[in-house]
Every structure is written in C-alpha cells, then in structure tokens.
Scaffold this active site. Structure first.
Site, PDB file in Angstrom:
ATOM      1  N   VAL A 141      37.401  39.628  46.030  1.00 50.75           N
ATOM      2  CA  VAL A 141      36.295  40.131  46.846  1.00 50.75           C
ATOM      3  C   VAL A 141      36.637  41.513  47.382  1.00 50.75           C
ATOM      4  O   VAL A 141      37.591  41.668  48.149  1.00 50.75           O
ATOM      5  CB  VAL A 141      35.980  39.190  48.036  1.00 50.75           C
ATOM      6  N   GLY A 143      38.060  44.087  46.145  1.00 59.39           N
ATOM      7  CA  GLY A 143      39.298  44.715  45.681  1.00 59.39           C
ATOM      8  C   GLY A 143      40.352  44.893  46.749  1.00 59.39           C
ATOM      9  O   GLY A 143      40.934  43.924  47.247  1.00 59.39           O
ATOM     10  N   LYS A 214      30.681  37.613  44.626  1.00 57.13           N
ATOM     11  CA  LYS A 214      31.513  37.914  45.806  1.00 57.13           C
ATOM     12  C   LYS A 214      30.855  37.369  47.073  1.00 57.13           C
ATOM     13  O   LYS A 214      31.541  36.851  47.967  1.00 57.13           O
ATOM     14  CB  LYS A 214      31.730  39.419  45.921  1.00 57.13           C
TER      15      LYS A 214
HETATM   16  N1  NAP Z   1      39.166  45.977  36.990  1.00 57.42           N
HETATM   17  C1  NAP Z   1      38.979  45.910  38.296  1.00 57.42           C
HETATM   18  O1  NAP Z   1      38.914  46.931  38.992  1.00 57.42           O
HETATM   19  C2  NAP Z   1      38.853  44.571  38.972  1.00 57.42           C
HETATM   20  C3  NAP Z   1      38.684  44.525  40.374  1.00 57.42           C
HETATM   21  C4  NAP Z   1      38.606  43.301  41.020  1.00 57.42           C
HETATM   22  C5  NAP Z   1      38.679  42.147  40.258  1.00 57.42           C
HETATM   23  N2  NAP Z   1      38.821  42.223  38.897  1.00 57.42           N
HETATM   24  C6  NAP Z   1      38.898  40.975  38.170  1.00 57.42           C
HETATM   25  O2  NAP Z   1      40.196  40.887  37.595  1.00 57.42           O
HETATM   26  C7  NAP Z   1      40.140  40.180  36.368  1.00 57.42           C
HETATM   27  C8  NAP Z   1      40.757  41.050  35.273  1.00 57.42           C
HETATM   28  O3  NAP Z   1      40.000  42.245  35.182  1.00 57.42           O
HETATM   29  P1  NAP Z   1      40.510  43.494  34.319  1.00 57.42           P
HETATM   30  O4  NAP Z   1      39.589  44.624  34.646  1.00 57.42           O
HETATM   31  O5  NAP Z   1      41.968  43.686  34.470  1.00 57.42           O
HETATM   32  O6  NAP Z   1      40.181  42.974  32.835  1.00 57.42           O
HETATM   33  P2  NAP Z   1      40.657  43.598  31.461  1.00 57.42           P
HETATM   34  O7  NAP Z   1      41.158  44.984  31.627  1.00 57.42           O
HETATM   35  O8  NAP Z   1      39.583  43.322  30.469  1.00 57.42           O
HETATM   36  O9  NAP Z   1      41.937  42.692  31.085  1.00 57.42           O
HETATM   37  C9  NAP Z   1      41.827  41.356  30.721  1.00 57.42           C
HETATM   38  C10 NAP Z   1      43.187  40.904  30.210  1.00 57.42           C
HETATM   39  O10 NAP Z   1      43.120  39.512  29.923  1.00 57.42           O
HETATM   40  C11 NAP Z   1      43.680  39.290  28.627  1.00 57.42           C
HETATM   41  N3  NAP Z   1      43.009  38.130  28.048  1.00 57.42           N
HETATM   42  C12 NAP Z   1      41.693  37.930  27.858  1.00 57.42           C
HETATM   43  N4  NAP Z   1      41.484  36.728  27.287  1.00 57.42           N
HETATM   44  C13 NAP Z   1      42.701  36.168  27.114  1.00 57.42           C
HETATM   45  C14 NAP Z   1      43.156  34.960  26.551  1.00 57.42           C
HETATM   46  N5  NAP Z   1      42.311  34.065  26.034  1.00 57.42           N
HETATM   47  N6  NAP Z   1      44.480  34.728  26.539  1.00 57.42           N
HETATM   48  C15 NAP Z   1      45.368  35.612  27.037  1.00 57.42           C
HETATM   49  N7  NAP Z   1      44.979  36.780  27.580  1.00 57.42           N
HETATM   50  C16 NAP Z   1      43.691  37.053  27.606  1.00 57.42           C
HETATM   51  C17 NAP Z   1      43.435  40.555  27.844  1.00 57.42           C
HETATM   52  O11 NAP Z   1      44.361  40.655  26.787  1.00 57.42           O
HETATM   53  P3  NAP Z   1      44.424  41.946  25.802  1.00 57.42           P
HETATM   54  O12 NAP Z   1      44.797  43.106  26.663  1.00 57.42           O
HETATM   55  O13 NAP Z   1      45.499  41.623  24.837  1.00 57.42           O
HETATM   56  O14 NAP Z   1      43.061  42.067  25.198  1.00 57.42           O
HETATM   57  C18 NAP Z   1      43.630  41.611  28.936  1.00 57.42           C
HETATM   58  O15 NAP Z   1      44.983  41.959  29.019  1.00 57.42           O
HETATM   59  C19 NAP Z   1      38.670  39.804  36.169  1.00 57.42           C
HETATM   60  O16 NAP Z   1      38.438  38.517  36.667  1.00 57.42           O
HETATM   61  C20 NAP Z   1      37.944  40.836  37.010  1.00 57.42           C
HETATM   62  O17 NAP Z   1      36.680  40.375  37.465  1.00 57.42           O
HETATM   63  C21 NAP Z   1      38.917  43.397  38.255  1.00 57.42           C
END
Ligand code: NAP
Length: 437
Positions: A141, A143, A214
């Site tokens: 929620v 960040g 959120k």
């Molecule tokens: N980005 C933000 O600013 C932010 C802020 C707050 C919350 N979040 C939350 O944090 C979480 C991650 O976000 P993100 O932006 O970091 O996502 P992202 O960059 O798309 O990264 C997702 C990661 O998960 C891995 N993955 C996906 N499916 C998988 C599986 N079946 N087995 C193993 N690994 C798997 C991917 O592997 P590969 O790299 O090998 O493809 C990647 O490393 C989400 O729930 C998002 O809502 C993100």
C-alpha cells in the site's frame, strides 16, 4: 525452520520469489545498507535463496551466492529459509500458492502484492493465525509510505472515521501533467508509458483497479473488516478532460483520483473515482508520481502521510522494514486484529453516497435551456451551489458547469439522466464528485 522466529545474533534467512523491479531492489538495498540494517534489526538480514522465471537474465546484482529455484514453491519447503518474500505479483497463481505453502509451513510471508491480499487477504490471515505467523505487507500500500504500520500500530488507540488517499502514482502523474500543460488524457498517457510511469497495458492503473486493491487493504486495517475488494466502487480517469480540469482550477479545485473509505449509517463506503479536492487542502498539493494517505482518527484528528508510492527503492524500503520487524520477533495479526475477529461490514451502496457534485453539460445555447436544466434539478431536489456559463461563438456548443450542494447520489444521477435527455444537451453530462475535506 517451522515455528516462531528466533531473536538473537543469528542471521534471519530469507528466500525471495520474484527478482523484477522490486525484488532486485530489495537485494541491492540489503547489500548496500547491510550493517546499518543489522544494527537496527538486531541481526543480519541474509538472503539465502531466490526464484524467478529466467535464470539467465541480468538483474544488476550477483546471484551466485544464493540457491536458485525455478519453482518458487521450493522456497517454502527449503529448511534454511525462515521468511519468504513474495514479489512476483498476480492475485492468484504462483503468488497465492507460495503464500499458502509458506504460511502452512509455519513461516511468515512478506509481500508487496496488493492484488493478492485484496482478494485472498482474509483466507491468508486465517492461515497465518492458525500457524502462529504473520504477513508483512507494508510495500503493498502506497510503496514507501509507512501507512500499514501507522494504522496497525501508531493509531491503534483511535477509532478511524475515514481513510483516503492518492493511491496510484500513474494516475496522479497523468492528472498533474494534464493540468500543468492542458494536454489531453491519451497524449499524456502515451508520454507516461514512454517514461516508464505507466505499464504497456495501463488499465489496472487508469481504471482505478490498483487503487481499489490498496483501498480494500486500508479499510481492513482501519475498520477491522476482511478486505472487500469486490465492494469497492471503482471509476477510473479515462473520461477526465482538460476542460474539466480547467473548470476545476477556476472553481478552486484540483482533480485527483482518490480512494476513500468511511463508515456511514448505511455501512462501509469504499470508492475510487476522480474527485474534486479544494486547492487549499494539503492533499491537493501532492502532485506527479507521489502518493498520499490521510487517516482521520477520533483522538488524533487528521493525519497526512505522503511520499513515493512505487519504484524499486521506496518499495524495497517497505519490504526491508517488514523483514526487520520479523527479525526482531514481531508477529502482529495481519490486519491488526486476529483473523477470527475481522467483521464483515455491510456495503454502503453508491446511490446512498451523500456529497456535492460538479457536472458539465455541452448545450446548444438557445432560450430556455437553463430553465429546463433547473427544472430537472428542482424535481430531484438538487440545489445549485455555483454556475459557470461560457460565452459562445454562434452555432458552437457551449459548456455549462454547475456545482451542487450536498445531496444523495441517487438524486443527482436521476437529475442527470433527465438532463442528458434534453434536446439542447449535446453529449452525456460529465459528473465528478466533490470531496469534502
Ligand atoms: N514496481 C513497483 O513499483 C511496485 C510497487 C509496489 C508494489 N509492487 C508489487 O510488487 C510485486 C512485484 O512487482 P514488480 O514491479 O517487481 O514486478 P516485475 O518487475 O514484473 O517482476 C516480477 C518478478 O517475478 C518473477 N516471476 C513472475 N512469475 C514467476 C513465476 N511463476 N515463478 C518465479 N518467478 C516469477 C519474474 O521473473 P523474471 O524476471 O525471470 O521474468 C520477475 O522477476 C507486484 O505484486 C507489484 O504489484 C510493485
């Protein structure tokens, strides 16, 4: 290792599933501030195993010293892993399976996944309680803003009247840029995508779904209910036009995508939609990609928290805060009270929402139009607060903008349905709720 975490000099052994934006930032942060975090947490936070889809991908951090699992579920079963950090995303699938397996193994979970908790939070909280562990979700929620800890701990003595906020940085960036430049929504969205502020498929953000996830979590913390994502009224920002933003400025408002949760006589009202907020309200000054949350407590009164709601660094900061709490042996109930005490609240229907409204009509300027509009409003007992009518070029549609006094939404939508049917009204009326702050 099953059972409660040990408090002492032993490192806390961590497994991380997902090494994308957030996961790789967590690895970097734990490396960069290792000694400082160890001093504050009472012991080292040590990653021992990781999982992602593609082992070959360069993540800007060395991975050789961690055990690698292609299957994230293996982290839950790894006897050395004491805490699993879920950073894969997705409301179901591997993220849900991993959280269930980890909790069932008697290990706590830390996650940034609001979609998962908004939809399965109650079940996972029960599972956590049953196994004597917890789920840290500060990163889920807003960040880097420590709002989960604030609601769960710092404001524990307050009855929360209302909690609301700017919960999606992409929408706030788009609305801010539209206001500053006068450009149209599609144009600014495209730019946001090029800058990396919006996803290739932006619908989760701009249609309000991310903010609704959120909000469901904030409601659970604030009101002691299970997260009820399906009960959040959700309307995004696609229909917000530069014209409405300009009129809002003229009338002393800014348009923000707000998520608002409050207890009303009809039950819990949860809504995400574009809102007119007075320019003088502190939250209206929160611009660009920044987020803000306001919590109103019966003792503390109004409190405001602002900061970066997304991005690797801020989100990793929140993940590490949860890990440090676990390292110190903290095990608070997931949503502040034991899962068995979470009480489902009736959903206050939107047509019972009581508030003021802005609406804009595009009309053919001919005698009697205003009288017809006024008659529709009178018949639905909607009273006008202010009116702006622009001068016209002959033959061109004229915008008419009105704001109303507070009224039940059913009356407002009833009046607008009739107004929209008038011959002189050229397009469906645009309505934006005014938030009383
Ligand atoms: N980005 C933000 O600013 C932010 C802020 C707050 C919350 N979040 C939350 O944090 C979480 C991650 O976000 P993100 O932006 O970091 O996502 P992202 O960059 O798309 O990264 C997702 C990661 O998960 C891995 N993955 C996906 N499916 C998988 C599986 N079946 N087995 C193993 N690994 C798997 C991917 O592997 P590969 O790299 O090998 O493809 C990647 O490393 C989400 O729930 C998002 O809502 C993100």
């Amino acid at each position: 290792m099953a059972g409660p975490l040990r408090v002492g000099a032993e490192p806390l052994h961590i497994g991380i599933a997902g090494l994308g934006t957030v996961g790789s930032a967590v690895l970097r942060l734990l490396e960069q501030n290792r000694a400082l975090i160890a001093d504050r947490a009472g012991r080292e936070l040590r990653v021992v195993a990781v999982s992602a889809r593609n082992r070959q991908r360069d993540r800007g951090v060395p991975l050789e010293r961690f055990r690698w699992y292609d299957d994230p579920l293996a982290l839950a079963a790894d006897p050395e892993v004491e805490v699993v950090v879920e950073l894969m995303g997705g409301a179901d699938g591997p993220a849900l399976a991993l959280c269930r397996a980890t909790l069932a193994a008697g290990k706590p979970v830390v996650t940034a996944n609001k979609a998962l908790l908004a939809q399965h939070g109650a079940e996972l909280a029960r599972l956590a309680d049953a196994n004597g562990v917890t789920i840290g979700f500060e990163a889920a929620v807003a960040g880097g803003i420590p709002i989960v800890k604030t609601l769960r701990e710092a404001l524990v003595g307050n009855r929360i009247r209302r909690v609301y906020g700017i919960l999606n940085g992409t929408c706030n960036y788009i609305l801010t840029t539209m206001r500053e430049t006068g450009r149209a929504f599609d144009d600014v969205l495209q730019e946001a995508q090029q800058l990396g502020y919006a996803e290739a498929d932006p619908s989760f953000d701009i249609d309000g779904v991310d903010a609704a996830h959120k909000l469901a979590l904030l409601s659970a913390l604030a009101f002691g209910c299970p997260p009820d994502f399906a009960g959040v009224f959700t309307e995004g920002i696609r229909h917000v036009s530069p014209l409405d933003i300009a009129f809002a400025s003229e009338m002393g408002y800014r348009i923000k995508l707000l998520g608002v949760a409050r207890l009303t006589e009809h039950g819990l009202e949860q809504r995400v939609h574009p809102s007119m907020v007075p320019t003088g309200a502190p939250i209206s000054q929160v611009e660009g990609v920044f987020n803000a949350v306001v919590a109103e407590g019966d003792q503390v009164d109004t409190t405001l928290y602002a900061g970066r709601g997304a991005g690797g660094g801020p989100t990793a900061s929140a993940v590490v805060a949860d890990l440090a709490d676990l390292a110190k042996g903290a095990c608070l109930p997931v949503f502040g009270v034991p899962a068995a005490l979470l009480t489902r609240l009736p959903r206050a229907p939107m047509d019972r929402h009581y508030g003021a409204y802005y609406f804009r009509l595009m009309v053919v300027d001919k005698p009697g139009v205003m009288a017809d509009v006024a008659a529709c409003l009178r018949d639905h007992e909607v009273s006008i607060e202010a009116l702006i009518q622009r001068a016209r070029n002959p033959g061109e549609p004229v915008p008419i903008v009105l704001t109303t006094h507070e009224v039940a939404e059913a009356r407002m939508t009833g009046a607008l349905a009739r107004i929209g049917g008038l011959d002189a009204v050229l397009e469906p009326p645009r309505m934006i709720r005014i938030e009383s702050l």
